[in-house]
Scaffold this active site. Structure first.
Site, PDB file in Angstrom:
ATOM      1  N   ASP A  43       0.816  -1.229   0.000  1.00 14.78           N
ATOM      2  CA  ASP A  43       0.000   0.000   0.000  1.00 14.78           C
ATOM      3  C   ASP A  43       0.845   1.273   0.000  1.00 14.78           C
ATOM      4  O   ASP A  43       0.454   2.288   0.575  1.00 14.78           O
ATOM      5  CB  ASP A  43      -0.947   0.029   1.203  1.00 14.78           C
ATOM      6  CG  ASP A  43      -2.182  -0.829   1.008  1.00 14.78           C
ATOM      7  OD1 ASP A  43      -2.212  -1.624   0.051  1.00 14.78           O
ATOM      8  OD2 ASP A  43      -3.119  -0.709   1.812  1.00 14.78           O
ATOM      9  N   CYS A  82      -4.362  -6.028  -2.859  1.00 12.28           N
ATOM     10  CA  CYS A  82      -3.229  -6.800  -2.345  1.00 12.28           C
ATOM     11  C   CYS A  82      -3.169  -8.245  -2.824  1.00 12.28           C
ATOM     12  O   CYS A  82      -2.187  -8.679  -3.432  1.00 12.28           O
ATOM     13  CB  CYS A  82      -3.242  -6.781  -0.821  1.00 12.28           C
ATOM     14  SG  CYS A  82      -3.117  -5.141  -0.080  1.00 12.28           S
ATOM     15  N   HIS A 136      -1.279 -13.839   2.368  1.00 11.75           N
ATOM     16  CA  HIS A 136      -2.536 -13.325   1.815  1.00 11.75           C
ATOM     17  C   HIS A 136      -3.008 -14.100   0.579  1.00 11.75           C
ATOM     18  O   HIS A 136      -3.675 -13.552  -0.291  1.00 11.75           O
ATOM     19  CB  HIS A 136      -2.416 -11.835   1.489  1.00 11.75           C
ATOM     20  CG  HIS A 136      -3.733 -11.127   1.501  1.00 11.75           C
ATOM     21  ND1 HIS A 136      -3.907  -9.844   1.032  1.00 11.75           N
ATOM     22  CD2 HIS A 136      -4.964 -11.537   1.917  1.00 11.75           C
ATOM     23  CE1 HIS A 136      -5.167  -9.469   1.168  1.00 11.75           C
ATOM     24  NE2 HIS A 136      -5.829 -10.484   1.700  1.00 11.75           N
TER      25      HIS A 136
END
Length: 467
Positions: A43, A82, A136
């Site tokens: 980010d 993401c 993730h």
């Protein structure tokens, strides 16, 4: 420094339209199989590194990395979020091809088991492999990093995590007993891996920081260094950026000290743009001069800091033609001597010939994006895009995507002058190409694009400073 005659012959060889390729310079052909270090920030704002002109946050180690290698001014990721970006990065394929369009991932809530990661391919080729940081790509047992090609794992499985709380932080499958600050812990673990593998098989290390993703957690010592920044969120963001920069410096120092710098291919990217919109401050990031933010297909969501460095093999320079994170996968495989087979259906391109001068022109004639009802396609300098209207105004209510708009990025980097009405044939051409690509894609396995939160992880709780 190039003399006028040197520049003239370089232009003759490469063509004036691709001088960016020449800027990177030629390189010595590699010998042996390199180590591969893939560093990802989380980010980050496009404007928040020194090599992009940032003034209030020093990033000396990232700046040194950029100066040591090739800085891509048109470096992209294949999604503005993401998990999808990571799915594309590790597979070398547009993630929309296998339904991983949103943070929920593909069927089963993560990277589909049908997909093969770069860690799988390099491990098969004899590489030692490790992931340090954010995964993730699925929390189920079958989706654990050590089931997806990584010999070692140190980090967390979800999309976001407290920087101070050890709950949910793992070494392999075991809960950590203590944690100081994730960014420092990830730096130490990466250094340890490098030092332990100074001899023997080549290695692949995926160092995926959670900085500078929310929650906004920084150490007291670093916060004090930025006490002059009035805005509290920006101050915390600066301290978090500084922590990541320091640890990248430690990792590069470990490479040099262990004698591995000359034989290590190093990448750095952010996973998407900073999550900032008018009137909304998520993590204090800045994407200027780009318009838009994370979760939009405007440049601010998909164009990122992008560096490739290989000491002694790639001469420092700037590459101005479009590249995408999918290319890092294929470039690494080629450097490792892994044959890329047609049946793998990879979308990336080996960038090394373009950096050494063996090839000229652009690596891609077209790049594509799809994120729910948002879309984009870039052909040359022209970009056709439909984006999230929340970038214009944050009403708190779901809004439809914008009408399709056409921009000339060479003359309008900020995407402010819509050429759709004045260049209808160009818009029609790009739309037809995107439609043809879109017809080859899977329906997303999970719906929605969500907000700016990438999902909670055990141990993610509010905390302003270290104890």
């Amino acid at each position: 420094m190039k003399t006028p005659s040197m520049l003239f012959f370089a232009l003759l060889a490469c063509g004036a339209c691709v001088t960016a390729t020449c800027t990177a310079g030629a390189a010595t052909p590699p010998s042996g199989r390199p180590n591969i270090l893939l560093i990802v920030g989380d980010d980050m704002g496009y404007a928040d590194v020194g090599f992009h002109g940032c003034k209030d946050i020093p990033t000396p180690h990232l700046d040194a990395l950029a100066a040591s290698g090739v800085r891509f001014t048109n470096g992209y990721v294949s999604g503005p979020y993401c998990s999808p970006t990571r799915a594309g990065l590790l597979t070398g394929r547009y993630q929309q091809r296998f339904g991983h369009e949103f943070n929920g991932g593909g069927e089963g809530g993560g990277l589909p088991l049908t997909e093969v990661t770069i860690a799988n391919r390099l491990k098969t080729a004899g590489y030692a492999t490790a992931l340090v940081g954010k995964w993730h790509l699925g929390a189920k047992d079958a989706m654990h990093p050590q089931q997806r090609g990584f010999d070692e794992f140190f980090g967390f499985l979800g999309g976001a995590h407290s920087y101070f709380d050890r709950t949910g932080m793992l070494r392999g499958t075991k809960q950590l007993e203590e944690l100081d600050y994730t960014t420092d812990a990830f730096g130490r673990e990466a250094v340890s891996f490098i030092e332990r593998h100074r001899t023997g098989a080549p290695w692949f290390l995926y160092l995926a920081f959670n900085a500078v993703h929310t929650p906004m957690h920084a150490t007291d010592e670093r916060l004090k260094k930025f006490s002059h920044i009035a805005d509290e969120r920006r101050r915390t963001y600066a301290a978090m950026m500084a922590a990541m920069d320091e640890n990248i410096g430690r990792v590069r120092k470990a490479l040099a000290a262990s004698g591995q710098e000359q034989n290590t291919l190093v990448y750095f990217i952010s996973d998407n743009g900073g999550p900032n919109m008018p009137g909304v401050t998520v993590n204090g990031s800045i994407n200027l001069p780009l318009r838009g933010s994370k979760r939009t297909t405007l440049e601010g969501g998909i164009r990122v800091p992008y560096i490739i460095s290989w000491a002694g093999r790639i001469k420092p320079g700037v590459f101005e033609l479009p590249a995408i994170q999918l290319d890092l996968n294929v470039t690494a495989l080629a450097a490792a001597g892994v044959e890329v087979k047609p049946e793998w259906k990879l979308d990336g391109v080996d960038l090394m010939p373009f950096l050494t001068g063996a090839k000229t022109g652009a690596p891609h004639d077209v790049l594509y994006w799809r994120f729910g009802d948002q879309m984009a396609i870039r052909v040359g300098d022209y970009k056709l895009v439909r984006y999230d209207m929340n970038v214009e105004t944050r009403s708190g209510k779901k809004q439809p995507a914008s009408e399709v708009k056409l921009y000339d990025l060479a003359r309008d980097l900020g995407e402010t002058k819509n050429l759709f009405a004045t260049m209808p044939d160009k818009a029609k051409e790009l739309q037809a190409r995107w439609d043809a690509w879109n017809a080859t894609l899977m329906k997303p396995a999970t719906g929605g694009g969500g907000g700016d939160d990438d999902g909670d992880e055990p141990g993610r709780k509010k905390r302003k400073k270290a104890e």
